[in-house]
Design an enzyme around this catalytic site. Sequence first.
Site, short mmCIF file in Angstrom:
data_model
loop_
_atom_site.label_atom_id
_atom_site.label_comp_id
_atom_site.label_asym_id
_atom_site.label_seq_id
_atom_site.Cartn_x
_atom_site.Cartn_y
_atom_site.Cartn_z
N GLU A 1 44.11 36.33 48.76
CA GLU A 1 44.95 34.98 48.55
C GLU A 1 46.27 34.87 49.13
O GLU A 1 46.84 33.84 49.46
CB GLU A 1 44.84 34.53 47.13
CG GLU A 1 43.31 34.07 46.82
CD GLU A 1 42.76 34.33 45.17
OE1 GLU A 1 43.69 34.73 44.50
OE2 GLU A 1 41.51 34.23 44.97
N HIS B 1 46.34 40.91 48.38
CA HIS B 1 45.20 40.14 47.95
C HIS B 1 45.03 39.17 49.07
O HIS B 1 45.77 38.67 49.68
CB HIS B 1 45.39 39.78 46.49
CG HIS B 1 44.06 39.13 45.94
ND1 HIS B 1 43.70 37.83 46.32
CD2 HIS B 1 43.39 39.46 45.16
CE1 HIS B 1 42.47 37.61 46.12
NE2 HIS B 1 42.18 38.72 44.97
N ASN C 1 42.13 40.91 37.56
CA ASN C 1 42.93 39.94 38.39
C ASN C 1 43.02 38.61 37.76
O ASN C 1 42.02 37.77 38.40
CB ASN C 1 42.83 39.97 39.95
CG ASN C 1 43.71 39.32 40.42
OD1 ASN C 1 44.60 38.71 39.86
ND2 ASN C 1 43.51 38.89 42.02
N TRP C 2 44.01 38.24 36.94
CA TRP C 2 43.95 37.06 36.19
C TRP C 2 44.54 35.87 37.14
O TRP C 2 44.35 34.84 36.92
CB TRP C 2 45.12 37.12 34.94
CG TRP C 2 44.37 37.93 34.04
CD1 TRP C 2 43.45 38.90 33.71
CD2 TRP C 2 44.99 37.92 32.67
NE1 TRP C 2 43.40 39.37 32.60
CE2 TRP C 2 44.08 38.65 31.47
CE3 TRP C 2 46.10 37.23 31.97
CZ2 TRP C 2 44.53 38.85 30.36
CZ3 TRP C 2 46.44 37.21 30.34
CH2 TRP C 2 45.47 38.26 29.94
N LYS C 3 44.92 36.09 38.29
CA LYS C 3 45.42 35.31 39.23
C LYS C 3 46.35 34.20 38.54
O LYS C 3 47.22 34.70 37.62
CB LYS C 3 44.34 34.73 39.99
CG LYS C 3 43.25 35.46 40.47
CD LYS C 3 42.36 34.73 41.37
CE LYS C 3 41.50 35.97 41.99
NZ LYS C 3 40.38 35.82 42.82
N GLU D 1 37.68 43.80 49.09
CA GLU D 1 37.04 42.48 48.48
C GLU D 1 36.92 41.69 49.72
O GLU D 1 37.77 40.92 50.51
CB GLU D 1 38.53 41.88 47.91
CG GLU D 1 38.83 42.55 46.59
CD GLU D 1 39.53 41.65 45.68
OE1 GLU D 1 39.17 41.78 44.39
OE2 GLU D 1 40.40 40.92 45.98
N SER E 1 33.30 38.18 43.21
CA SER E 1 32.35 37.64 41.93
C SER E 1 31.54 38.71 41.40
O SER E 1 30.25 38.79 41.31
CB SER E 1 31.38 36.93 42.94
OG SER E 1 32.02 35.73 43.39
N GLY F 1 35.45 34.22 44.30
CA GLY F 1 35.46 33.26 43.71
C GLY F 1 34.35 32.21 44.20
O GLY F 1 34.43 30.98 43.84
N GLY G 1 37.97 39.02 39.32
CA GLY G 1 38.85 37.55 39.10
C GLY G 1 38.18 36.97 37.87
O GLY G 1 38.62 37.04 36.69
N GLY G 2 37.50 36.05 38.18
CA GLY G 2 36.94 35.21 37.17
C GLY G 2 36.47 35.60 35.97
O GLY G 2 36.69 35.54 34.80
P1 13P Z 1 36.49 36.69 41.55
O1 13P Z 1 35.78 37.80 40.70
O2 13P Z 1 36.68 35.47 40.79
O3 13P Z 1 35.44 36.41 42.67
O4 13P Z 1 37.70 37.14 42.36
C1 13P Z 1 37.74 38.35 42.82
C2 13P Z 1 39.10 38.73 43.22
O5 13P Z 1 39.83 38.20 44.08
C3 13P Z 1 39.76 39.97 42.26
O6 13P Z 1 41.16 40.13 43.01
#
Ligand code: 13P
Length: 255
Positions: free
Chosen positions: A100, A98, A13-15, A170, A216, A176, A237-238
């Site tokens: 967010e 998600h 998930n590149w956000k 999640e 994470s 994050g 994510g990251g």
């Molecule tokens: P991180 O891997 O950066 O914690 O993000 C997880 C995430 O929200 C994937 O959708």
Amino acid sequence: MNKAKRQAVIAGNWKMNKTRPEAKALIEELKPLVKDADCGVVICVPYTNLETALEAVKGSNIKVGAENCHWAKSGAFTGEISADMLAEMGVEYVVIGHSERRQYFGETDQTVNKRVRAALDAGLRVILCVGELLEQREQGITEEICAMQTKVALGGVTKEELSRIIIAYEPVWAIGTGKTATAEQADEVNGFIRGVVAKLYGEEAAQALTVQYGGSMNAKNAEELLGKEHVDGGLIGGASLKAEDFSVIVKAASR
Ligand code: 13P
């Protein structure tokens, strides 16, 4: 035992990251690193990168997803993108619900459900995100929250359509933050979510469901998390923004 029958899927998930040239460069770096993957490999990218990504993954084993979609087929919804628009481009997956989106953009269980319906109607595969806040975990209501989010999101979804759904657990406190759920915590809640789905759709459908963990997950902790019975992949994510790290996670999921 049942784990071996389910498809493991690692999705990035590149956000809100990467311009088009940056996206192309990352995908070109990633392709050779994941070409022998024995699991599903998906990258969910910003809308502006979808066309670039679809072009760049041609001939590879990488699938492309969006990070959200609207529930209406079309209409006066300034700034929104419909599921049909995504499907027409050749996009296969979409992340829905998600945390967010829930935290910053007023997403509710009801709008998540409407988006899930629209995505399925458009023929897309859905990565449905559920998970509790830190204070909810501390209150001991993680299961209630995850059950409610799962049940409301799946309202009106048939057993046949369930095969196009992946659920990503999640925990919001792990996103994050560098604070991963322990493998035991991830396995416990993933298994609980599978049980919720079993009550709705039967044991067989629940055993076939891919339930990812996200929060994470990285090159270092992936193997332990993915080794658990109920952790069928990850939503990353990251670490999905670095080809090398993402490919290590893909390798850990390949079996
Ligand atoms: P991180 O891997 O950066 O914690 O993000 C997880 C995430 O929200 C994937 O959708």
